[in-house]
Design a protein around this motif. Structure first.
Motif, PDB file in Angstrom:
ATOM      1  N   LEU A 172      -0.353  -7.409  -0.349  1.00 54.12           N
ATOM      2  CA  LEU A 172       0.023  -6.078   0.132  1.00 54.12           C
ATOM      3  C   LEU A 172      -0.259  -5.936   1.629  1.00 54.12           C
ATOM      4  O   LEU A 172       0.461  -5.245   2.337  1.00 54.12           O
ATOM      5  CB  LEU A 172      -0.731  -4.989  -0.643  1.00 54.12           C
ATOM      6  CG  LEU A 172      -0.286  -4.767  -2.095  1.00 54.12           C
ATOM      7  CD1 LEU A 172      -1.052  -3.615  -2.714  1.00 54.12           C
ATOM      8  CD2 LEU A 172       1.209  -4.514  -2.184  1.00 54.12           C
TER       9      LEU A 172
ATOM     10  N   GLY B 235       3.639  -7.766   2.156  1.00 48.78           N
ATOM     11  CA  GLY B 235       4.390  -6.545   1.872  1.00 48.78           C
ATOM     12  C   GLY B 235       5.074  -5.938   3.088  1.00 48.78           C
ATOM     13  O   GLY B 235       6.296  -5.761   3.100  1.00 48.78           O
ATOM     14  N   PRO B 236       4.299  -5.658   4.154  1.00 50.19           N
ATOM     15  CA  PRO B 236       4.912  -5.014   5.330  1.00 50.19           C
ATOM     16  C   PRO B 236       6.029  -5.859   5.960  1.00 50.19           C
ATOM     17  O   PRO B 236       7.070  -5.320   6.351  1.00 50.19           O
ATOM     18  CB  PRO B 236       3.738  -4.860   6.296  1.00 50.19           C
ATOM     19  CG  PRO B 236       2.533  -4.871   5.416  1.00 50.19           C
ATOM     20  CD  PRO B 236       2.858  -5.782   4.277  1.00 50.19           C
TER      21      PRO B 236
ATOM     22  N   ALA C 148       9.031  -5.620   3.740  1.00 49.15           N
ATOM     23  CA  ALA C 148       9.647  -4.287   3.800  1.00 49.15           C
ATOM     24  C   ALA C 148      10.402  -4.089   5.111  1.00 49.15           C
ATOM     25  O   ALA C 148      11.399  -3.366   5.162  1.00 49.15           O
ATOM     26  CB  ALA C 148       8.579  -3.214   3.621  1.00 49.15           C
TER      27      ALA C 148
ATOM     28  N   ARG D  77      15.571  -4.098   2.412  1.00 55.90           N
ATOM     29  CA  ARG D  77      15.455  -2.778   1.824  1.00 55.90           C
ATOM     30  C   ARG D  77      16.230  -2.821   0.515  1.00 55.90           C
ATOM     31  O   ARG D  77      17.422  -3.100   0.501  1.00 55.90           O
ATOM     32  CB  ARG D  77      16.047  -1.711   2.767  1.00 55.90           C
ATOM     33  CG  ARG D  77      15.650  -0.329   2.361  1.00 55.90           C
ATOM     34  CD  ARG D  77      15.977   0.666   3.457  1.00 55.90           C
ATOM     35  NE  ARG D  77      16.017   2.004   2.884  1.00 55.90           N
ATOM     36  CZ  ARG D  77      17.086   2.541   2.318  1.00 55.90           C
ATOM     37  NH1 ARG D  77      18.219   1.880   2.316  1.00 55.90           N
ATOM     38  NH2 ARG D  77      17.045   3.752   1.786  1.00 55.90           N
TER      39      ARG D  77
ATOM     40  N   ASP E  28      15.164   4.178  -2.882  1.00 59.08           N
ATOM     41  CA  ASP E  28      14.548   2.984  -2.307  1.00 59.08           C
ATOM     42  C   ASP E  28      13.450   2.480  -3.233  1.00 59.08           C
ATOM     43  O   ASP E  28      12.502   3.205  -3.545  1.00 59.08           O
ATOM     44  CB  ASP E  28      13.949   3.354  -0.937  1.00 59.08           C
ATOM     45  CG  ASP E  28      13.528   2.103  -0.186  1.00 59.08           C
ATOM     46  OD1 ASP E  28      13.414   1.047  -0.826  1.00 59.08           O
ATOM     47  OD2 ASP E  28      13.329   2.212   1.041  1.00 59.08           O
TER      48      ASP E  28
ATOM     49  N   THR F 225      11.960  -0.618  -2.658  1.00 63.27           N
ATOM     50  CA  THR F 225      11.347  -1.781  -2.003  1.00 63.27           C
ATOM     51  C   THR F 225       9.856  -1.866  -2.316  1.00 63.27           C
ATOM     52  O   THR F 225       9.355  -2.926  -2.702  1.00 63.27           O
ATOM     53  CB  THR F 225      11.532  -1.688  -0.481  1.00 63.27           C
ATOM     54  OG1 THR F 225      12.866  -1.283  -0.232  1.00 63.27           O
ATOM     55  CG2 THR F 225      11.270  -3.020   0.177  1.00 63.27           C
ATOM     56  N   THR F 226       9.138  -0.743  -2.184  1.00 63.99           N
ATOM     57  CA  THR F 226       7.678  -0.793  -2.411  1.00 63.99           C
ATOM     58  C   THR F 226       7.365  -1.114  -3.864  1.00 63.99           C
ATOM     59  O   THR F 226       6.378  -1.783  -4.154  1.00 63.99           O
ATOM     60  CB  THR F 226       7.008   0.543  -2.024  1.00 63.99           C
ATOM     61  OG1 THR F 226       7.642   1.599  -2.751  1.00 63.99           O
ATOM     62  CG2 THR F 226       7.090   0.795  -0.543  1.00 63.99           C
TER      63      THR F 226
ATOM     64  N   ILE G 242       7.729  -4.836  -4.226  1.00 62.54           N
ATOM     65  CA  ILE G 242       6.570  -5.504  -3.621  1.00 62.54           C
ATOM     66  C   ILE G 242       5.361  -5.389  -4.535  1.00 62.54           C
ATOM     67  O   ILE G 242       4.633  -6.356  -4.774  1.00 62.54           O
ATOM     68  CB  ILE G 242       6.256  -4.881  -2.238  1.00 62.54           C
ATOM     69  CG1 ILE G 242       7.370  -5.241  -1.257  1.00 62.54           C
ATOM     70  CG2 ILE G 242       4.898  -5.338  -1.713  1.00 62.54           C
ATOM     71  CD1 ILE G 242       7.278  -4.526   0.068  1.00 62.54           C
ATOM     72  N   PHE G 243       5.197  -4.181  -5.089  1.00 65.27           N
ATOM     73  CA  PHE G 243       4.053  -3.941  -5.969  1.00 65.27           C
ATOM     74  C   PHE G 243       4.115  -4.843  -7.205  1.00 65.27           C
ATOM     75  O   PHE G 243       3.137  -5.510  -7.554  1.00 65.27           O
ATOM     76  CB  PHE G 243       4.024  -2.460  -6.372  1.00 65.27           C
ATOM     77  CG  PHE G 243       3.085  -2.156  -7.490  1.00 65.27           C
ATOM     78  CD1 PHE G 243       1.706  -2.195  -7.284  1.00 65.27           C
ATOM     79  CD2 PHE G 243       3.556  -1.828  -8.750  1.00 65.27           C
ATOM     80  CE1 PHE G 243       0.832  -1.918  -8.318  1.00 65.27           C
ATOM     81  CE2 PHE G 243       2.677  -1.554  -9.789  1.00 65.27           C
ATOM     82  CZ  PHE G 243       1.313  -1.604  -9.575  1.00 65.27           C
TER      83      PHE G 243
ATOM     84  N   PRO H  77       1.360   1.003  -2.065  1.00 68.69           N
ATOM     85  CA  PRO H  77       2.519   1.886  -2.080  1.00 68.69           C
ATOM     86  C   PRO H  77       2.102   3.361  -2.059  1.00 68.69           C
ATOM     87  O   PRO H  77       1.166   3.750  -2.770  1.00 68.69           O
ATOM     88  CB  PRO H  77       3.213   1.541  -3.399  1.00 68.69           C
ATOM     89  CG  PRO H  77       2.784   0.162  -3.716  1.00 68.69           C
ATOM     90  CD  PRO H  77       1.420   0.000  -3.141  1.00 68.69           C
TER      91      PRO H  77
ATOM     92  N   ASN I 237      -0.941   5.993  -4.192  1.00 72.59           N
ATOM     93  CA  ASN I 237      -2.186   6.245  -3.465  1.00 72.59           C
ATOM     94  C   ASN I 237      -3.194   7.021  -4.308  1.00 72.59           C
ATOM     95  O   ASN I 237      -2.955   8.157  -4.690  1.00 72.59           O
ATOM     96  CB  ASN I 237      -1.867   7.024  -2.190  1.00 72.59           C
ATOM     97  CG  ASN I 237      -3.074   7.093  -1.294  1.00 72.59           C
ATOM     98  OD1 ASN I 237      -4.167   7.397  -1.744  1.00 72.59           O
ATOM     99  ND2 ASN I 237      -2.861   6.791  -0.024  1.00 72.59           N
TER     100      ASN I 237
END
Lengths: 253, 375
Positions: free
Chosen positions: B98, B102-103, B106, B110, B118, B120-121, B124-125, B191, B195
Motif C-alpha cells: 500500500l 499502490g500509489p 494508481a 485508473r 472508480d 482502482t483503490t 489495489i486493496f 484506501p 479509513n
C-alpha cells in the motif's frame, strides 16, 4: 482348505526372507523368514520377547529391516515407508488396542477408509462380526471397554480392501467369552483375506491357523502345518513350553 | 447399515444449534455500537462509543490470530514459537504494497466499472490482501519444510529462530527506505473508504465479518475429515502410519492453514493501525497469542476467541487502574486462571458441563418440577 495341504503354493502372498532388524543399537531380529500363503491364517508363535511383534512391524516398515527381503504380492517392500506399505493393502492391528480415543467409533472407522465409500461397502460385514460396534457407533473411543476397543481395532483394519491383515495378540487381556467372539470373527474374516497372526494362546492359535512359524530369540526356527505341530509335543515344549501351560490353565478357568 | 456417515447434508438448523453460543456472541457484538450509542449518548463515530469499537476491532483481529495459533498447538499439537512471523509477514506485505506499490499503480492506471465508478483503490486493496495471504503461505511452507524432521524442544527452538530471523529482517537498516527499519511503516495510505478513523463503524463491521467468516471456515476445517486426521495424528503418529496416512502431509496442511489465517489477521491489523512495526514479528507477540490460547482453552477454537477478548479488555481496564504496572496484575490473574482452569476457560467448562447438567437435573427433581427421568 486344499490349498494349504499342498504345502507351498508357488507364489505366497507374503514372504519374509532372512530379515535383520535393529532397534537403536539392539539387534532384535537376527534372521526371520516366513511365508504366508494367500487365503489362510498363519500364526507366529514364540515366547515373550522373541521378536514376533518386531517382525510384524518390520513387515509394515515401522521398524524397517536393515537386511533381508520382504515380498508382498510379488513386490519387494522392504525400505518403503510405512504408510506406503499400508496403502498397498496391508492392515495392521497392533497389540494394546491402538484406537484413537479422542475420536468416535464412527470417526475411527471412517479414518481407515482408503477410498470414499469403503466404510459403507464393508459396514454390514463389520457389524455382523462385531454387533456391539453398531450400538456404540457414535460414542468416543475412550468410553469403550477394553474388549470393545480391541474389536474396534480389528474392525478398523477391515474398512479398506486389505489383502493381508497383521493381527498382534487379539486375545490379550480379553474375557473368555470375548476370546471366543474374537476367534469366531477372525475365522470369518479369513474367508476373504489372508491373516498373519501373533498369538500367545496356543489353543486359540491351533484352532484357527493352518500354518505356523516359531520365532525364538529373534530367529525363525520352525514352520509348517499347524496340524503337524499339534502332534509334535516335543517341539511345542521346547519352544513354547511356558506359553502352552498358561494357555491351558487359562482355558480351564 | 450405519447412520449416514458423511456430512453431505448440512442443515442450517443443525449448525445454528451447534454454534448457538458463537452466533449469540456475534449478534451481541453486532448490536454493541448501537447499544453503546443509546446508553452513553455519544455518536456512533465519536467519543466513548468510537473508543470501545476500536478496542473490539483489535479484539476481532487478535481472535482470528489466536484461532490460527490454536489450529497448530491445540488441534495438531505442534508447539511452534514462530507464529508472529506469519502475522508480521502478512502485516508487512500489506503495508509495503500500500505504501510503495499502490500509489504508483494508481498514478498510472485508473480502473472503472461500466457505471463509471472508480474501483482502482479496491483493486489495489484486494491485490495487496491476496499478496499478504500468499506471503504468509510461503513463510508457512518455509517453516513446515525446514522443521519437518524435528520434534519437541528442537522444533520449538527452530521455529523461534526462524521467526527471529524475520524479526531481524524487519528491523534491518539495509532496507530502511522501504521498511522504515526500527520505526516500521507508519501512515500507510490505506484506501480512503476503509479509513478506520473516519469510518470507524464500517471498519468495525468489516473486522467483525472477518472474525465470523474465519471462525466458520476454520470450524469447517477442523470438523472435516482432514481435521479429524490432524487430531488423530496428534494422538498417535505411528497409528496413522499403520493405516496409511503420511503425518508429514497433514502437518504441512495445518501449517499452511494456520499461516494463512495469521497472515490475513496481520494484514487486517496493519490496516487498522495504518502501520506495520517490527514488534509485530517479535517473540512477545507469539507469547501473547500463547496466553490467549491457554486462557481460553487449547483445541476449542471458541476458547482462543474468549482468551483474546479477555486479554484485550482486561489489559485496557488494568491499564486504567494500575497504569504501566498492569502486566504484573495480569500475570497474577493468569496464574490463578491456569491453577483453577487448567484446561482454559472453555476447556474446563466443557469438562465440567456434565456435572453441572447433572446437578441442575438433581436440583429440578428436588423441586419436584419434573418427574425423575432416567437417561
Amino acid at each position: 482348505m486344499n490349498a494349504f495341504t499342498t504345502n507351498q503354493s508357488p507364489q505366497p502372498l507374503l514372504s519374509v526372507e532372512n530379515i535383520q532388524t535393529f532397534i537403536g543399537q539392539f539387534h532384535i531380529l537376527e534372521g526371520v523368514s516366513l511365508t504366508v500363503p494367500a487365503n489362510s491364517i498363519t500364526v507366529m508363535l514364540g515366547r515373550n520377547g522373541a521378536g514376533k511383534t518386531t517382525t510384524l512391524k518390520s513387515i509394515l516398515g515401522l521398524t524397517p529391516p536393515r537386511e533381508g527381503r520382504v515380498v508382498f504380492d510379488g513386490m519387494e517392500i522392504q525400505g518403503k515407508r510405512a504408510f506406503n506399505i499400508a496403502n498397498l493393502g496391508i492392515g495392521y492391528v497392533p497389540e494394546n488396542r491402538a484406537i484413537f480415543r479422542q475420536l468416535s467409533v464412527m470417526e475411527n472407522l471412517k479414518l481407515a477408509e482408503r477410498k470414499r465409500g469403503d466404510l459403507e461397502q464393508h459396514a454390514d460385514f463389520i457389524f455382523d462380526l462385531f454387533p456391539d460396534l453398531k450400538r456404540l457407533y457414535k460414542l468416543p473411543g475412550n468410553h469403550l471397554s477394553g474388549g470393545q476397543q480391541q474389536m474396534l481395532a480389528v474392525a478398523r483394519a477391515l474398512v479398506p480392501d486389505n489383502k493381508l491383515l497383521l493381527i498382534d495378540e487379539p486375545s490379550e487381556g480379553l474375557a473368555p467369552i470375548l476370546i471366543q467372539q474374537m476367534m469366531e470373527a477372525i475365522r470369518k474374516l479369513s474367508a476373504t483375506t489372508t491373516v498373519l497372526l501373533v498369538e500367545q494362546n496356543f489353543i486359540m492359535a491351533s484352532q484357527l491357523a493352518q500354518r505356523y512359524t516359531i520365532i525364538d530369540d529373534g530367529k525363525s526356527v520352525h514352520s509348517g502345518l499347524m496340524q503337524d505341530l499339534a502332534q509334535n509335543e516335543e517341539l511345542v515344549h521346547e519352544y513354547l513350553g511356558a506359553s502352552v501351560r498358561t494357555a491351558k490353565s487359562g482355558g480351564e478357568q | 447399515m450405519p447412520e449416514p456417515t458423511s456430512t453431505k447434508k448440512i442443515s442450517f438448523r443443525k449448525i445454528i444449534r451447534r454454534e448457538s453460543g458463537f452466533l449469540v456472541l456475534t449478534v451481541l457484538l453486532g448490536l454493541f455500537p448501537f447499544v453503546m450509542n443509546l446508553i452513553t449518548g455519544s455518536g456512533l463515530n465519536d467519543g466513548i462509543t468510537k473508543y470501545w469499537q476500536g478496542q473490539l476491532i483489535a479484539f476481532f483481529i487478535m481472535a482470528v490470530l489466536a484461532m490460527s495459533y490454536d489450529l497448530l498447538i491445540g488441534y495438531a499439537g505442534i508447539l511452534s514459537f514462530g507464529h508472529a512471523a506469519f502475522f508480521g509477514g502478512g502485516a508487512y506485505t500489506m503495508a509495503l504494497l500500500l505504501t510503495h506499490w499502490g500509489p504508483t499503480f494508481a498514478s498510472r492506471y485508473r480502473i472503472t466499472i461500466p457505471g463509471g465508478t472508480d474501483i482502482t483503490t479496491l483493486i489495489i486493496f484486494i491485490a495487496s490482501l491476496l499478496a499478504s495471504a500468499v506471503v504468509a503461505l510461503l513463510i508457512g511452507a518455509l517453516f513446515s519444510a525446514t522443521s519437518a524432521r524435528l520434534k519437541g524442544a528442537y522444533f520449538a527452538m527452530l521455529t523461534l529462530a526462524l521467526a527471529e530471523a524475520i524479526h531481524i529482517l524487519a528491523k534491518a537498516t539495509d532496507f530502511v527506505q522501504w521498511t522504515g527499519a526500527d520505526e516500521g511503516l507508519h501512515g500507510v495510505p490505506i484506501p480512503a473508504w476503509l479509513n478506520p478513523t473516519q469510518f470507524r463503524l464500517r471498519f468495525y463491521f468489516i473486522a467483525l465479518a472477518f472474525l465470523v467468516i474465519s471462525y466458520f471456515v476454520i470450524r469447517r476445517f477442523t470438523n472435516s475429515p482432514t481435521g479429524r486426521v490432524i487430531v488423530a495424528t496428534r494422538e498417535n503418529e505411528d497409528r496413522m502410519r499403520m493405516i496409511g496416512y503420511n503425518p508429514a502431509t497433514y502437518r504441512t496442511i495445518t501449517f499452511l492453514t494456520a499461516s494463512l489465517f495469521a497472515g490475513l489477521a496481520g494484514a487486517m491489523y496493519s490496516l487498522w493501525n495504518m502501520s506495520a512495526t517490527p514488534s509485530m514479528t517479535s517473540a512477545v507477540t507469539t507469547v501473547n497469542m500463547l496466553i490467549m490460547v491457554i486462557l481460553g482453552g487449547m483445541g476449542t477454537l471458541i476458547g482462543p476467541i474468549i482468551g483474546a477478548g479477555l486479554m484485550q479488555t482486561l489489559s485496557q481496564f488494568l491499564y486504567n487502574f494500575f497504569g504501566a504496572r498492569w502486566p504484573l496484575v495480569f500475570g497474577l490473574i493468569f496464574i490463578f486462571i491456569v491453577l483453577f482452569f487448567p484446561y482454559g476457560i472453555v476447556g474446563t467448562w466443557r469438562l465440567k458441563q456434565p456435572d453441572l447438567k447433572a446437578g441442575w437435573e438433581r436440583f429440578r427433581r428436588l423441586l419436584g418440577s419434573k418427574p425423575p427421568e432416567q437417561q
